[in-house]
Design a protein around this motif. Structure first.
Motif, short mmCIF file in Angstrom:
data_model
loop_
_atom_site.label_atom_id
_atom_site.label_comp_id
_atom_site.label_asym_id
_atom_site.label_seq_id
_atom_site.Cartn_x
_atom_site.Cartn_y
_atom_site.Cartn_z
N PRO A 290 -8.27 5.30 -6.47
CA PRO A 290 -7.07 4.54 -6.54
C PRO A 290 -6.77 3.27 -7.71
N ARG A 371 -10.68 -7.41 2.48
CA ARG A 371 -11.54 -7.85 1.37
C ARG A 371 -12.39 -6.85 1.67
N LYS A 374 -11.51 -2.82 1.67
CA LYS A 374 -11.42 -2.55 0.50
C LYS A 374 -11.75 -2.25 -0.41
N SER A 375 -13.73 -3.23 0.14
CA SER A 375 -14.38 -2.80 -0.83
C SER A 375 -15.11 -1.43 -0.72
N LYS A 383 -4.45 3.05 2.84
CA LYS A 383 -2.97 1.94 2.52
C LYS A 383 -3.28 0.86 3.60
N GLY A 400 -6.15 -7.53 -0.87
CA GLY A 400 -6.30 -5.98 -1.15
C GLY A 400 -4.98 -5.46 -0.24
N ASP A 402 -1.00 -3.79 0.55
CA ASP A 402 -0.31 -2.64 -0.62
C ASP A 402 1.41 -3.15 -0.37
#
Length: 423
Positions: A290, A371, A374-375, A383, A400, A402
Protein backbone atom coordinates in the motif's frame (compact mmCIF):
# COMPACT_ATOMS: atom_id res chain seq x y z
CA UNK A 1 30.05 0.32 -16.54
CA UNK A 2 31.84 -2.55 -18.25
CA UNK A 3 32.23 -2.29 -22.02
CA UNK A 4 32.64 -5.45 -24.07
CA UNK A 5 35.46 -5.69 -26.61
CA UNK A 6 35.77 -8.51 -29.15
CA UNK A 7 39.19 -9.32 -30.63
CA UNK A 8 39.10 -11.39 -33.82
CA UNK A 9 42.61 -12.66 -34.44
CA UNK A 10 43.78 -16.19 -35.27
CA UNK A 11 47.30 -15.61 -33.90
CA UNK A 12 48.20 -16.90 -30.44
CA UNK A 13 50.36 -14.34 -28.67
CA UNK A 14 49.36 -10.89 -29.93
CA UNK A 15 45.61 -11.05 -29.17
CA UNK A 16 46.43 -12.21 -25.64
CA UNK A 17 48.74 -9.22 -25.28
CA UNK A 18 46.00 -6.88 -26.52
CA UNK A 19 43.48 -8.46 -24.15
CA UNK A 20 45.71 -7.88 -21.11
CA UNK A 21 46.08 -4.25 -22.15
CA UNK A 22 42.31 -3.72 -22.59
CA UNK A 23 41.51 -5.50 -19.31
CA UNK A 24 43.32 -2.69 -17.49
CA UNK A 25 40.64 -0.33 -18.86
CA UNK A 26 37.96 -2.25 -16.90
CA UNK A 27 36.47 -3.70 -20.08
CA UNK A 28 35.33 -7.25 -20.69
CA UNK A 29 37.46 -8.70 -23.49
CA UNK A 30 36.65 -11.76 -25.58
CA UNK A 31 38.97 -13.38 -28.13
CA UNK A 32 37.69 -15.21 -31.23
CA UNK A 33 40.30 -17.25 -33.14
CA UNK A 34 38.17 -17.84 -36.24
CA UNK A 35 35.89 -15.71 -38.35
CA UNK A 36 32.95 -18.03 -37.60
CA UNK A 37 33.47 -17.70 -33.83
CA UNK A 38 33.78 -13.95 -34.27
CA UNK A 39 30.44 -13.68 -36.10
CA UNK A 40 28.74 -15.80 -33.41
CA UNK A 41 30.20 -13.59 -30.67
CA UNK A 42 29.00 -10.45 -32.46
CA UNK A 43 25.44 -11.80 -32.67
CA UNK A 44 25.36 -13.06 -29.07
CA UNK A 45 27.28 -10.33 -27.22
CA UNK A 46 26.72 -7.23 -29.37
CA UNK A 47 30.19 -5.91 -28.43
CA UNK A 48 30.84 -2.20 -28.08
CA UNK A 49 34.12 -2.54 -29.96
CA UNK A 50 35.51 -5.04 -32.47
CA UNK A 51 39.27 -5.23 -32.98
CA UNK A 52 40.03 -7.29 -36.08
CA UNK A 53 43.43 -8.18 -37.55
CA UNK A 54 44.27 -9.00 -41.16
CA UNK A 55 45.17 -12.53 -40.02
CA UNK A 56 41.54 -13.61 -40.55
CA UNK A 57 40.41 -15.64 -43.56
CA UNK A 58 38.71 -12.61 -45.17
CA UNK A 59 40.02 -9.23 -46.31
CA UNK A 60 39.58 -6.38 -43.84
CA UNK A 61 37.55 -4.46 -46.43
CA UNK A 62 35.11 -7.34 -46.93
CA UNK A 63 34.87 -7.98 -43.18
CA UNK A 64 34.12 -4.35 -42.30
CA UNK A 65 31.42 -4.12 -44.95
CA UNK A 66 29.82 -7.33 -43.68
CA UNK A 67 29.92 -6.25 -40.02
CA UNK A 68 28.46 -2.83 -40.74
CA UNK A 69 25.52 -4.53 -42.50
CA UNK A 70 25.15 -7.08 -39.69
CA UNK A 71 25.26 -4.55 -36.83
CA UNK A 72 23.37 -1.57 -38.26
CA UNK A 73 21.23 -1.40 -35.08
CA UNK A 74 24.04 -1.63 -32.52
CA UNK A 75 26.87 0.13 -34.40
CA UNK A 76 30.04 -1.14 -32.66
CA UNK A 77 33.36 0.64 -33.05
CA UNK A 78 35.62 -1.24 -35.48
CA UNK A 79 39.39 -0.99 -35.14
CA UNK A 80 41.42 -2.67 -37.89
CA UNK A 81 44.94 -4.03 -37.27
CA UNK A 82 47.20 -4.67 -40.25
CA UNK A 83 50.83 -5.35 -41.04
CA UNK A 84 50.42 -2.94 -43.95
CA UNK A 85 51.31 0.71 -43.58
CA UNK A 86 50.22 1.56 -47.12
CA UNK A 87 48.18 4.74 -47.42
CA UNK A 88 45.70 3.26 -49.91
CA UNK A 89 45.08 0.23 -47.69
CA UNK A 90 44.19 2.57 -44.82
CA UNK A 91 41.78 4.57 -47.00
CA UNK A 92 40.02 1.44 -48.33
CA UNK A 93 39.55 -0.11 -44.89
CA UNK A 94 38.28 3.12 -43.32
CA UNK A 95 35.88 3.74 -46.22
CA UNK A 96 34.53 0.19 -45.88
CA UNK A 97 33.33 0.89 -42.33
CA UNK A 98 36.28 0.80 -39.91
CA UNK A 99 36.56 3.62 -37.37
CA UNK A 100 40.30 3.33 -36.91
CA UNK A 101 43.32 1.69 -38.56
CA UNK A 102 46.54 0.73 -36.76
CA UNK A 103 49.63 -0.62 -38.46
CA UNK A 104 51.49 -3.39 -36.64
CA UNK A 105 53.66 -3.50 -34.71
CA UNK A 106 51.69 -0.95 -32.66
CA UNK A 107 52.92 1.06 -29.73
CA UNK A 108 51.05 -0.53 -26.82
CA UNK A 109 50.46 2.80 -25.05
CA UNK A 110 49.06 4.34 -28.22
CA UNK A 111 46.87 1.26 -28.70
CA UNK A 112 45.58 1.56 -25.13
CA UNK A 113 44.89 5.29 -25.50
CA UNK A 114 43.00 4.84 -28.78
CA UNK A 115 40.86 2.02 -27.36
CA UNK A 116 40.06 4.10 -24.28
CA UNK A 117 39.07 7.10 -26.45
CA UNK A 118 36.79 5.00 -28.67
CA UNK A 119 35.08 3.32 -25.71
CA UNK A 120 34.59 6.67 -23.98
CA UNK A 121 32.97 8.17 -27.07
CA UNK A 122 30.75 5.10 -27.50
CA UNK A 123 29.57 5.32 -23.88
CA UNK A 124 28.95 9.07 -24.08
CA UNK A 125 26.78 8.62 -27.18
CA UNK A 126 24.52 6.22 -25.25
CA UNK A 127 23.89 8.26 -22.09
CA UNK A 128 20.59 9.71 -20.90
CA UNK A 129 20.76 13.51 -20.89
CA UNK A 130 19.42 13.97 -17.33
CA UNK A 131 20.95 11.11 -15.35
CA UNK A 132 24.02 10.42 -17.50
CA UNK A 133 23.21 6.72 -17.25
CA UNK A 134 23.30 4.30 -20.19
CA UNK A 135 20.07 4.59 -22.16
CA UNK A 136 17.49 1.94 -23.06
CA UNK A 137 19.38 0.86 -26.18
CA UNK A 138 22.53 0.15 -24.20
CA UNK A 139 20.54 -1.52 -21.39
CA UNK A 140 19.02 -4.02 -23.83
CA UNK A 141 22.47 -4.79 -25.19
CA UNK A 142 23.81 -5.39 -21.68
CA UNK A 143 20.87 -7.67 -20.81
CA UNK A 144 21.53 -9.72 -23.93
CA UNK A 145 25.05 -10.35 -22.62
CA UNK A 146 23.62 -11.43 -19.26
CA UNK A 147 21.45 -14.03 -20.99
CA UNK A 148 24.51 -15.42 -22.75
CA UNK A 149 26.79 -15.48 -19.71
CA UNK A 150 24.13 -16.76 -17.24
CA UNK A 151 26.42 -15.73 -14.39
CA UNK A 152 24.85 -12.51 -13.07
CA UNK A 153 21.61 -11.27 -11.54
CA UNK A 154 19.30 -8.52 -12.74
CA UNK A 155 17.18 -6.06 -10.76
CA UNK A 156 14.42 -3.91 -12.27
CA UNK A 157 13.83 -0.82 -10.12
CA UNK A 158 10.80 1.41 -10.65
CA UNK A 159 10.16 4.77 -8.98
CA UNK A 160 6.47 4.67 -8.06
CA UNK A 161 4.11 7.68 -7.92
CA UNK A 162 6.66 9.90 -9.65
CA UNK A 163 4.07 11.44 -11.99
CA UNK A 164 1.83 12.29 -9.01
CA UNK A 165 4.79 13.92 -7.27
CA UNK A 166 5.55 15.88 -10.42
CA UNK A 167 1.96 17.19 -10.54
CA UNK A 168 2.23 18.50 -6.98
CA UNK A 169 5.87 19.59 -6.71
CA UNK A 170 6.90 20.33 -10.35
CA UNK A 171 9.19 18.51 -12.76
CA UNK A 172 12.33 20.13 -11.32
CA UNK A 173 11.61 18.60 -7.90
CA UNK A 174 10.93 15.21 -9.54
CA UNK A 175 14.30 15.39 -11.29
CA UNK A 176 15.96 15.87 -7.90
CA UNK A 177 14.34 12.67 -6.63
CA UNK A 178 15.65 10.77 -9.65
CA UNK A 179 19.14 12.22 -9.17
CA UNK A 180 19.08 11.29 -5.48
CA UNK A 181 18.00 7.75 -6.33
CA UNK A 182 20.80 7.39 -8.89
CA UNK A 183 23.34 8.68 -6.36
CA UNK A 184 22.14 6.10 -3.79
CA UNK A 185 22.48 3.27 -6.32
CA UNK A 186 25.93 4.34 -7.49
CA UNK A 187 27.15 4.50 -3.90
CA UNK A 188 26.21 0.82 -3.46
CA UNK A 189 27.60 -0.63 -6.70
CA UNK A 190 31.08 -1.97 -7.26
CA UNK A 191 33.18 -1.55 -10.39
CA UNK A 192 31.82 -4.69 -12.04
CA UNK A 193 28.15 -3.75 -11.58
CA UNK A 194 26.00 -1.95 -14.14
CA UNK A 195 23.08 0.47 -13.90
CA UNK A 196 21.13 1.73 -16.91
CA UNK A 197 17.88 3.57 -17.54
CA UNK A 198 14.95 2.08 -19.47
CA UNK A 199 12.78 5.21 -19.19
CA UNK A 200 12.26 8.13 -16.83
CA UNK A 201 11.29 5.99 -13.84
CA UNK A 202 12.54 2.44 -14.58
CA UNK A 203 16.14 1.34 -14.09
CA UNK A 204 18.05 -1.91 -14.60
CA UNK A 205 20.88 -3.06 -12.35
CA UNK A 206 23.17 -5.98 -13.23
CA UNK A 207 25.16 -7.37 -10.32
CA UNK A 208 26.49 -10.69 -9.03
CA UNK A 209 23.98 -13.20 -7.71
CA UNK A 210 25.43 -13.24 -4.20
CA UNK A 211 24.87 -9.55 -3.45
CA UNK A 212 21.66 -8.88 -5.41
CA UNK A 213 19.24 -9.35 -2.52
CA UNK A 214 21.38 -7.37 -0.06
CA UNK A 215 21.61 -4.58 -2.64
CA UNK A 216 17.81 -4.52 -3.07
CA UNK A 217 17.34 -4.43 0.71
CA UNK A 218 19.78 -1.53 1.05
CA UNK A 219 18.16 0.49 -1.76
CA UNK A 220 14.71 0.13 -0.19
CA UNK A 221 16.01 1.24 3.21
CA UNK A 222 18.15 4.11 1.90
CA UNK A 223 15.48 5.55 -0.39
CA UNK A 224 12.73 5.51 2.25
CA UNK A 225 15.16 7.14 4.70
CA UNK A 226 15.81 10.20 2.50
CA UNK A 227 12.38 10.41 0.80
CA UNK A 228 10.62 12.49 3.53
CA UNK A 229 12.98 15.37 2.77
CA UNK A 230 11.26 15.89 -0.59
CA UNK A 231 7.88 16.93 0.86
CA UNK A 232 6.45 19.98 2.55
CA UNK A 233 6.02 19.87 6.32
CA UNK A 234 2.25 19.73 5.88
CA UNK A 235 2.38 16.72 3.53
CA UNK A 236 5.05 14.99 5.60
CA UNK A 237 2.81 15.33 8.66
CA UNK A 238 -0.26 14.02 6.81
CA UNK A 239 1.63 11.16 5.19
CA UNK A 240 0.26 11.69 1.68
CA UNK A 241 -0.07 14.21 -1.17
CA UNK A 242 -3.26 15.76 -2.54
CA UNK A 243 -3.26 16.12 -6.31
CA UNK A 244 -4.23 19.37 -7.97
CA UNK A 245 -5.65 20.40 -11.30
CA UNK A 246 -9.09 20.02 -12.83
CA UNK A 247 -8.89 16.28 -13.49
CA UNK A 248 -7.24 14.95 -10.32
CA UNK A 249 -8.28 17.55 -7.74
CA UNK A 250 -9.17 15.87 -4.46
CA UNK A 251 -7.32 12.64 -5.15
CA UNK A 252 -5.07 11.32 -2.42
CA UNK A 253 -1.69 10.09 -3.66
CA UNK A 254 0.92 8.06 -1.83
CA UNK A 255 4.47 9.30 -1.45
CA UNK A 256 7.14 8.34 -3.95
CA UNK A 257 8.67 4.92 -3.33
CA UNK A 258 10.69 2.30 -5.18
CA UNK A 259 9.69 -1.21 -6.15
CA UNK A 260 12.33 -3.76 -7.09
CA UNK A 261 11.89 -7.02 -8.95
CA UNK A 262 14.88 -9.33 -9.28
CA UNK A 263 15.82 -12.48 -11.17
CA UNK A 264 18.86 -14.12 -9.62
CA UNK A 265 19.79 -16.77 -12.20
CA UNK A 266 18.41 -19.56 -14.38
CA UNK A 267 18.50 -17.38 -17.50
CA UNK A 268 18.81 -20.41 -19.77
CA UNK A 269 14.99 -20.64 -19.66
CA UNK A 270 14.62 -17.04 -20.89
CA UNK A 271 14.61 -16.76 -24.66
CA UNK A 272 15.05 -13.01 -25.19
CA UNK A 273 15.57 -9.62 -23.56
CA UNK A 274 11.85 -8.86 -23.93
CA UNK A 275 10.94 -12.04 -22.03
CA UNK A 276 13.45 -11.15 -19.30
CA UNK A 277 11.99 -7.65 -18.92
CA UNK A 278 8.46 -9.07 -18.76
CA UNK A 279 9.50 -11.48 -16.02
CA UNK A 280 11.25 -8.73 -14.07
CA UNK A 281 8.16 -6.54 -14.37
CA UNK A 282 5.94 -9.38 -13.10
CA UNK A 283 8.20 -9.97 -10.09
CA UNK A 284 8.27 -6.21 -9.38
CA UNK A 285 4.46 -6.16 -9.26
CA UNK A 286 4.58 -8.81 -6.54
CA UNK A 287 6.54 -6.37 -4.39
CA UNK A 288 3.79 -3.74 -4.41
CA UNK A 289 2.49 -2.74 -0.98
CA UNK A 290 0.00 0.00 0.00
CA UNK A 291 2.78 2.50 0.75
CA UNK A 292 6.54 2.52 1.03
CA UNK A 293 9.30 0.77 -0.89
CA UNK A 294 9.71 -2.97 -1.21
CA UNK A 295 11.42 -5.70 -3.25
CA UNK A 296 10.73 -9.23 -4.47
CA UNK A 297 13.30 -11.71 -5.79
CA UNK A 298 12.66 -14.69 -8.07
CA UNK A 299 14.95 -17.61 -7.32
CA UNK A 300 15.49 -20.89 -9.12
CA UNK A 301 12.27 -22.85 -9.36
CA UNK A 302 12.40 -26.28 -7.75
CA UNK A 303 9.00 -27.23 -9.20
CA UNK A 304 6.58 -25.77 -11.68
CA UNK A 305 9.19 -25.04 -14.35
CA UNK A 306 7.93 -22.61 -17.00
CA UNK A 307 4.88 -21.81 -14.88
CA UNK A 308 3.23 -18.47 -15.55
CA UNK A 309 1.80 -16.11 -12.97
CA UNK A 310 -1.52 -14.91 -14.34
CA UNK A 311 -2.71 -11.49 -13.24
CA UNK A 312 -6.37 -11.70 -12.23
CA UNK A 313 -8.47 -8.59 -12.76
CA UNK A 314 -10.70 -7.74 -9.79
CA UNK A 315 -13.91 -6.14 -11.10
CA UNK A 316 -15.81 -6.14 -7.80
CA UNK A 317 -17.12 -2.76 -6.59
CA UNK A 318 -18.95 -2.15 -3.30
CA UNK A 319 -21.39 0.77 -3.09
CA UNK A 320 -22.77 2.42 0.03
CA UNK A 321 -25.15 5.16 -1.06
CA UNK A 322 -28.21 6.04 1.12
CA UNK A 323 -30.00 7.70 -1.80
CA UNK A 324 -31.72 4.71 -3.41
CA UNK A 325 -32.23 6.33 -6.80
CA UNK A 326 -28.60 7.43 -7.01
CA UNK A 327 -27.44 4.01 -5.81
CA UNK A 328 -29.54 2.41 -8.58
CA UNK A 329 -28.01 4.69 -11.23
CA UNK A 330 -24.45 3.98 -10.08
CA UNK A 331 -25.04 0.24 -9.87
CA UNK A 332 -26.63 0.10 -13.33
CA UNK A 333 -23.86 2.18 -14.92
CA UNK A 334 -21.15 0.00 -13.38
CA UNK A 335 -22.84 -3.24 -14.39
CA UNK A 336 -23.10 -1.98 -17.97
CA UNK A 337 -19.32 -1.53 -17.87
CA UNK A 338 -18.85 -5.17 -16.80
CA UNK A 339 -18.37 -4.62 -13.05
CA UNK A 340 -19.82 -6.87 -10.36
CA UNK A 341 -21.52 -4.55 -7.87
CA UNK A 342 -21.86 -5.53 -4.21
CA UNK A 343 -24.24 -3.89 -1.76
CA UNK A 344 -23.07 -5.97 1.21
CA UNK A 345 -19.53 -5.94 2.60
CA UNK A 346 -18.21 -8.95 4.53
CA UNK A 347 -15.16 -7.74 6.45
CA UNK A 348 -13.77 -11.24 7.11
CA UNK A 349 -13.79 -12.28 3.45
CA UNK A 350 -10.36 -12.98 1.95
CA UNK A 351 -11.39 -11.51 -1.43
CA UNK A 352 -12.44 -7.88 -1.18
CA UNK A 353 -13.68 -5.40 -3.82
CA UNK A 354 -11.14 -3.49 -5.85
CA UNK A 355 -13.00 -0.22 -5.26
CA UNK A 356 -15.44 1.00 -2.59
CA UNK A 357 -17.76 3.95 -3.25
CA UNK A 358 -18.73 5.24 0.20
CA UNK A 359 -21.03 8.09 1.14
CA UNK A 360 -19.49 10.02 4.07
CA UNK A 361 -22.79 10.40 5.94
CA UNK A 362 -24.62 13.55 6.97
CA UNK A 363 -22.06 14.33 9.68
CA UNK A 364 -19.07 12.42 8.30
CA UNK A 365 -19.99 9.58 10.65
CA UNK A 366 -18.94 6.93 8.10
CA UNK A 367 -15.32 8.06 8.25
CA UNK A 368 -14.81 6.08 11.46
CA UNK A 369 -15.91 2.96 9.58
CA UNK A 370 -13.42 3.88 6.84
CA UNK A 371 -10.57 4.10 9.36
CA UNK A 372 -11.43 0.65 10.66
CA UNK A 373 -11.59 -0.67 7.11
CA UNK A 374 -8.14 0.66 6.25
CA UNK A 375 -6.65 -1.00 9.31
CA UNK A 376 -7.69 -4.48 8.12
CA UNK A 377 -5.05 -6.48 6.28
CA UNK A 378 -7.44 -7.86 3.66
CA UNK A 379 -8.38 -4.31 2.57
CA UNK A 380 -4.86 -2.98 1.98
CA UNK A 381 -5.26 -3.06 -1.82
CA UNK A 382 -8.83 -1.74 -1.90
CA UNK A 383 -9.26 1.84 -3.12
CA UNK A 384 -11.94 3.99 -1.47
CA UNK A 385 -13.84 6.84 -3.13
CA UNK A 386 -15.69 8.96 -0.58
CA UNK A 387 -18.64 10.96 -1.90
CA UNK A 388 -19.94 13.77 0.27
CA UNK A 389 -22.10 16.87 0.53
CA UNK A 390 -19.83 18.16 3.31
CA UNK A 391 -16.79 19.73 1.73
CA UNK A 392 -14.15 18.79 4.32
CA UNK A 393 -11.42 17.42 2.11
CA UNK A 394 -8.74 17.17 4.80
CA UNK A 395 -10.87 15.14 7.20
CA UNK A 396 -11.93 12.73 4.47
CA UNK A 397 -8.45 12.14 3.08
CA UNK A 398 -6.95 11.86 6.57
CA UNK A 399 -9.37 9.04 7.32
CA UNK A 400 -7.82 6.96 4.54
CA UNK A 401 -9.90 7.84 1.47
CA UNK A 402 -8.08 7.61 -1.84
CA UNK A 403 -10.36 10.18 -3.49
CA UNK A 404 -12.57 12.99 -2.22
CA UNK A 405 -15.53 13.38 -4.60
CA UNK A 406 -17.99 16.17 -3.64
CA UNK A 407 -21.66 15.87 -4.53
CA UNK A 408 -23.26 16.46 -6.94
CA UNK A 409 -21.04 14.71 -9.47
CA UNK A 410 -21.46 13.21 -12.93
CA UNK A 411 -21.95 9.43 -13.01
CA UNK A 412 -19.49 9.30 -15.90
CA UNK A 413 -16.82 10.93 -13.70
CA UNK A 414 -17.38 8.32 -10.98
CA UNK A 415 -17.11 5.48 -13.54
CA UNK A 416 -13.85 6.97 -14.82
CA UNK A 417 -12.40 7.04 -11.30
CA UNK A 418 -13.47 3.44 -10.63
CA UNK A 419 -11.74 2.39 -13.84
CA UNK A 420 -8.65 4.40 -12.89
CA UNK A 421 -8.31 2.78 -9.47
CA UNK A 422 -9.11 -0.72 -10.68
CA UNK A 423 -6.21 -0.55 -13.12
Amino acid sequence: MLSTVLIIDKRKELPTKYKKCIDTLEANTVIARTLKDGINAIQNLEPDMIIVSDSIEESLVGFCEKIRALTYNTRPVIVALSKSADYEDRICVLESGADDFLSEPVNIEEFKTRVRAHLRRDIESNLDNKTLLPNAKYVRKSLKRVLVSNSQSVLLVGIENLNDYKEVYTEVAADKIIQTFVAIVKSALDENDFIGQLNEKDFVIVTNRFSAEKLAEFLVFAFDTVAPKFYSEEDAHKGYMVLKGERYAGMRANFVSILIGGVLDNFNLISSVDVLLERLSAVKKLAKIPSGSNYAIERVRLTGVDSVIAEVSNKNVYIYEPDESLEYLIRTALELQGYEVQTELILESAIQPAVIVLDSGENLENLEFLRKLKSLQNFVNTKVIVTTTLHNKSAILDSGADLYLPKPYEISDLIRWVEFFKA
